[in-house]
Design a protein around this motif. Sequence first.
Motif, PDB file in Angstrom:
ATOM      1  N   GLY A 198       0.789  -1.225   0.000  1.00 28.83           N
ATOM      2  CA  GLY A 198       0.000   0.000   0.000  1.00 28.83           C
ATOM      3  C   GLY A 198       0.817   1.268   0.000  1.00 28.83           C
ATOM      4  O   GLY A 198       0.275   2.348  -0.230  1.00 28.83           O
ATOM      5  N   THR A 225       4.642   2.366  -6.330  1.00 35.39           N
ATOM      6  CA  THR A 225       3.483   1.934  -5.552  1.00 35.39           C
ATOM      7  C   THR A 225       3.585   0.447  -5.244  1.00 35.39           C
ATOM      8  O   THR A 225       3.718  -0.376  -6.157  1.00 35.39           O
ATOM      9  N   GLY A 227       1.848  -2.495  -4.724  1.00 38.23           N
ATOM     10  CA  GLY A 227       0.535  -3.094  -4.906  1.00 38.23           C
ATOM     11  C   GLY A 227       0.633  -4.598  -5.068  1.00 38.23           C
ATOM     12  O   GLY A 227       1.684  -5.209  -4.802  1.00 38.23           O
ATOM     13  N   THR A 431      -7.306  -0.512  -1.692  1.00 38.58           N
ATOM     14  CA  THR A 431      -7.104  -0.789  -3.114  1.00 38.58           C
ATOM     15  C   THR A 431      -7.841  -2.020  -3.598  1.00 38.58           C
ATOM     16  O   THR A 431      -7.833  -2.309  -4.793  1.00 38.58           O
TER      17      THR A 431
END
Length: 437
Positions: A198, A225, A227, A431
């Motif tokens: 995250g 990022t 992810g 997300t």
Amino acid sequence: MAVSQWRKLVDHVQSVPEGIYETNLPGTGYNNRTQFGRQFGEDGQPWCVMFDWDMYADVSLEHLVPKTNNVTAFSEWARVRGQWSEYPSIGAWANLSEGRHTELVVGFDATHVHTKGGNTVAADAVDAGQGNGVYSHRTERRSSKVVGYFAPRFEDSCPPTADPDDHRGGTAMESWLWPGTALPAEESAVAASDVVFGARNTSVRTVQGALAKEVGLDYAAAPGTFGPRTKAAVAAFQRKLGLTGADADGVFGRYSLTELGRRQSFVVRGLDFFDGRHQPDDDAEASEARSVKGYTAIPLKAVAFGHVTDGSTTAAAKEACRILGVPQTHWVPGILVAAKRESSYNFNAVNAWDSNANGPTQSDGHPLNCSRGVLQVIPPTFAAYHHPGTSNEIYDGVANICAAMHYVMVRYGVYLDGSNLAGRVRQFDPTRRPRGY
């Protein structure tokens, strides 16, 4: 000495290899499809402005600039905010050819401005702002091609500028040319606390580059990022190191992160970050440390069902962290995501319609096993994971959150510092789609 934001930016821009980036389809030609368009989110469109924005995003400075794909739009944005200049400065977005093209300023002298940009062609080739690659150029500052510059306001210092009245307070200089060197060695470092699921920062960007070399991670769509794709790459690297099972879960531990750094030449700082975790992911022999203490079960009949005065979920989450002695950094944001999904931040929320809604009616008028409170904890769970000293009222925000925190640490293996909370428990991850925990 810390490297300034503008220097990090220009070093990064200069590190992008020059050449063709667009896809060339037989019979159709170049089609504006690039990694820069994918990153921006509008692939297949003219991408010169997208390149400017992507460069800022890669070094976590996208909050300083507008996200637009239009030269005129960013120019007007800059004018309205007093960030427009007739003079070049490092990192500025140049408005070229009456708004038909843009490039980033990477240097200047008394007569020329040096730029590098996307959706352009090699120097000395015809450039109408619709090129197919990333290239550097040198243009006369007084050329009619140069309309002006959007000069972003960096947070830590003013970059080299030729503007005698720079809006950021900088002192005009005759020239500044990129020295052609990489970032200082001390900046080739990753903070252990930064590379968690995250997160979005330059440490993640460094790790992604290392993982690309080790396991083939394609991070063009989300540089910087951490992810799902980066997590999967971490797991692949952990397996490459011989780790298995829960030790190869895509969550960095001391061994996997430092080994990646050793192989790919970056230093890991803040290793004591791993000391605060209750679950060492890379040490199979430390399985006994996987249990969490700090909660003490109370009898189910001791749980009280009196409604409380509604309050601030943020304040309750912070107080719960204080009581448990854990950092707020990952816990509070995750709790707020889950609380919004579970109860819309309502301390007195109750779910009287799902499969848990059974058992004898309690004093609040609902069956015993209904999910209750800001994080929708069922009474048996609240009793089993109750934190000593907190209220026995299941609707009490702090007590409800404390019990939920203990529960996810035990049930899902969330670290004491919460750094893998979003990765381990989907309901706490902004997300991913909601899913009860």
